[in-house]
Design an enzyme around this catalytic site. Structure first.
Site, mmCIF file in Angstrom:
data_model
loop_
_atom_site.group_PDB
_atom_site.id
_atom_site.type_symbol
_atom_site.label_atom_id
_atom_site.label_comp_id
_atom_site.label_asym_id
_atom_site.label_seq_id
_atom_site.Cartn_x
_atom_site.Cartn_y
_atom_site.Cartn_z
ATOM 1 N N ILE A 115 6.546 4.686 -3.746
ATOM 2 C CA ILE A 115 8.025 4.896 -3.686
ATOM 3 C C ILE A 115 8.160 6.057 -4.787
ATOM 4 O O ILE A 115 7.843 5.965 -5.722
ATOM 5 C CB ILE A 115 8.737 3.627 -4.155
ATOM 6 C CG1 ILE A 115 10.459 4.033 -3.794
ATOM 7 C CG2 ILE A 115 8.600 3.152 -5.185
ATOM 8 C CD1 ILE A 115 11.467 2.926 -3.891
ATOM 9 N N ASP A 146 18.634 6.770 -0.478
ATOM 10 C CA ASP A 146 19.332 5.697 -0.550
ATOM 11 C C ASP A 146 20.498 5.508 0.291
ATOM 12 O O ASP A 146 21.566 5.758 0.037
ATOM 13 C CB ASP A 146 19.424 4.805 -1.851
ATOM 14 C CG ASP A 146 19.661 3.380 -2.124
ATOM 15 O OD1 ASP A 146 18.794 2.705 -1.865
ATOM 16 O OD2 ASP A 146 20.835 3.275 -2.405
ATOM 17 N N TYR A 188 28.116 1.188 2.567
ATOM 18 C CA TYR A 188 28.800 2.520 2.190
ATOM 19 C C TYR A 188 29.457 3.285 3.276
ATOM 20 O O TYR A 188 30.250 4.289 2.946
ATOM 21 C CB TYR A 188 27.306 3.579 1.607
ATOM 22 C CG TYR A 188 26.747 2.936 0.583
ATOM 23 C CD1 TYR A 188 27.009 1.676 -0.174
ATOM 24 C CD2 TYR A 188 25.348 3.357 0.386
ATOM 25 C CE1 TYR A 188 26.293 1.348 -1.165
ATOM 26 C CE2 TYR A 188 24.598 2.799 -0.755
ATOM 27 C CZ TYR A 188 25.108 1.835 -1.308
ATOM 28 O OH TYR A 188 24.229 1.280 -2.557
ATOM 29 N N LYS A 199 20.203 -1.171 3.778
ATOM 30 C CA LYS A 199 20.436 -2.471 3.196
ATOM 31 C C LYS A 199 21.057 -3.514 4.193
ATOM 32 O O LYS A 199 22.272 -2.901 4.787
ATOM 33 C CB LYS A 199 21.070 -2.446 1.707
ATOM 34 C CG LYS A 199 20.520 -1.579 0.900
ATOM 35 C CD LYS A 199 21.325 -1.461 -0.467
ATOM 36 C CE LYS A 199 20.923 -0.319 -1.343
ATOM 37 N NZ LYS A 199 21.317 1.038 -0.848
ATOM 38 N N HIS A 201 21.369 -6.772 0.655
ATOM 39 C CA HIS A 201 22.070 -6.028 -0.540
ATOM 40 C C HIS A 201 22.626 -6.947 -1.425
ATOM 41 O O HIS A 201 22.699 -6.578 -2.516
ATOM 42 C CB HIS A 201 23.426 -5.236 0.239
ATOM 43 C CG HIS A 201 23.845 -4.242 -0.367
ATOM 44 N ND1 HIS A 201 24.442 -3.314 0.216
ATOM 45 C CD2 HIS A 201 24.018 -3.977 -1.739
ATOM 46 C CE1 HIS A 201 24.694 -2.193 -0.693
ATOM 47 N NE2 HIS A 201 24.550 -2.763 -1.793
ATOM 48 N N GLY A 241 0.680 -1.075 -0.118
ATOM 49 C CA GLY A 241 -0.104 0.000 0.057
ATOM 50 C C GLY A 241 0.827 1.212 -0.124
ATOM 51 O O GLY A 241 0.303 2.384 -0.227
#
Length: 312
Positions: A11, A42, A47, A72, A105, A8
Site C-alpha cells: 500500500i 481513499d 462521502y 468503505k 467503515h 502479498g
C-alpha cells in the site's frame, strides 16, 4: 510502499482522501493528486461523491492498475445480504471492476430504511461477525484485493479474529501525535494488521474529547511540532506525515490547494531524527478529534464506543 500482510500486496505510504470534498471538485482534485504522483485514493460511500469521482475521472483512466483505490462499506449495508450490494453500488459509482481495499467503515449497523444514513444505530458482537463473514466472501470473489475495517478498537478486532476465516488486512483509524494509538499499533503489528492513519494532521474543525474541553487544540500550531519543522527545514504538516510513515503507518491527506498537495507528497522524502520521533511520541496533549457522537446511544460515552481505549 508498505506491506499489507497476508495478501502479498503493498500500500502506498501516502494517499489522497476524499472525505468532505465537494462533488463538483472531487474529480479535478483527485486528478491533480494523481498527476503529481499520488497512487492511493481513499473513498467511501458515505462521502457522497463517489459517483462524481467515478464518472468524471475514473471512467477515463487508462492506468487503473497503477492506482490503489480504497472504499468503505457504510453502516446501512451491514446486513449480510446487503454487503455485496454495498460493494456493487460503490463499484458502479466509481466505474471500477474491483477495489484494491474495501473496509467496514464503522463497527455499527444502521437501519437501511431510516430516513438518513445515521439513523437507528444498532450494535451487537454477533452482527459484526456476520458482516465480516460477508466481507470474506467479497475477498474470495476477487472484487476486493484486500479487506479490512475502519475505526475498530483492539477489542472489536479481537472479536472478529476469534471467529474469522480471514484476519482483517487493514484497520484505518485516526492517528497523530495527540492520539498515537500505541496499544492499537502494538496489537496490529502482533497480528499482522496494517494500520492506515486518517487525520494525520489533526482535525481542528472537529469537536474535541480533550478532557471534556469544547474546543480542540490545533495540532499544526503545536510549538513542539513547529520547532521540529524548523529544525528539519520542513513544514509542520510534513513533520506529522513523516512521523507516521516512519512508524510504518501509511497516511491519508487532502487539500484543495495544488501547492499543498505537492508539499504533502514531498513529506515522504523526509526522514526525522530518532530524537524528534521520540519527542513527538509522548505528547502531553491528548485529543481524539472525531468523537463519533452520532453513534452513541443514550447513556453511552465516547469511551464506551472505543471499549475503554479513548487514549492509548
Amino acid at each position: 510502499m508498505l506491506p499489507i500482510f497476508r495478501t502479498g500486496q503493498s500500500i502506498p505510504s501516502i494517499g489522497f482522501g476524499t472525505w468532505q470534498v465537494p462533488t463538483d471538485k472531487v474529480a479535478n482534485l483527485v486528478k491533480d493528486a494523481v498527476d503529481v504522483g499520488y497512487k492511493h485514493i481513499d473513498c467511501a460511500f458515505v462521502y457522497r461523491n463517489e459517483y462524481n469521482l467515478g464518472h468524471e475521472y475514473f471512467s477515463t483512466l487508462k492506468t487503473r492498475d497503477q492506482l490503489f483505490i480504497t472504499s468503505k462499506l457504510w453502516s446501512t449495508y451491514h446486513e449480510p445480504h446487503r454487503v455485496s450490494k454495498g460493494l456493487e453500488k460503490t463499484l458502479s459509482d466509481l466505474c471500477l471492476d474491483y477495489l484494491d481495499l474495501y473496509l467496514v467503515h464503522n463497527p455499527i449497523r444502521c437501519d437501511p430504511s431510516a430516513s438518513n444514513l445515521f439513523g437507528s444505530q444498532y450494535f451487537k458482537r454477533e452482527w459484526l461477525v456476520e458482516t465480516w463473514r460477508s466481507m470474506e466472501k467479497l475477498y474470495e470473489s476477487g472484487k476486493c484485493k484486500a479487506i479490512g475495517v475502519s475505526n475498530f478498537s483492539t477489542t472489536k478486532l479481537q472479536w472478529l479474529m476469534d471467529e474469522a476465516t480471514i484476519v482483517p488486512h487493514v484497520n484505518q483509524v485516526e492517528l497523530h501525535p495527540y492520539l498515537p494509538q500505541n496499544k492499537l499499533v502494538k496489537f496490529c503489528r502482533e497480528n499482522q494488521i496494517q494500520l492506515v492513519a486518517y487525520s494525520p494532521l489533526g482535525s481542528p474543525g472537529s469537536q474535541s474529547q480533550d478532557f471534556g474541553k469544547p474546543t480542540a487544540p490545533v495540532l499544526l500550531n503545536d510549538p513542539i511540532v513547529n520547532e521540529i519543522a524548523s529544525r528539519n527545514n520542513a513544514t509542520p504538516a510534513q513533520v506529522l506525515i513523516a512521523w507516521s510513515i516512519q512508524r510504518e503507518i501509511p497516511v491519508l491527506v487532502k487539500s484543495s490547494s495544488k501547492s499543498r498537495i505537492v508539499e504533502n507528497l514531498a513529506a515522504t522524502k523526509i526522514t526525522l531524527p530518532q530524537s524528534d520521533m521520540d519527542t513527538l511520541s509522548p505528547m502531553k496533549t491528548q485529543c481524539r478529534y472525531l468523537d463519533f457522537d452520532l453513534f452513541l446511544t443514550e447513556g453511552k460515552t465516547v469511551d464506551d464506543y472505543w471499549d475503554g481505549e479513548l487514549f492509548n
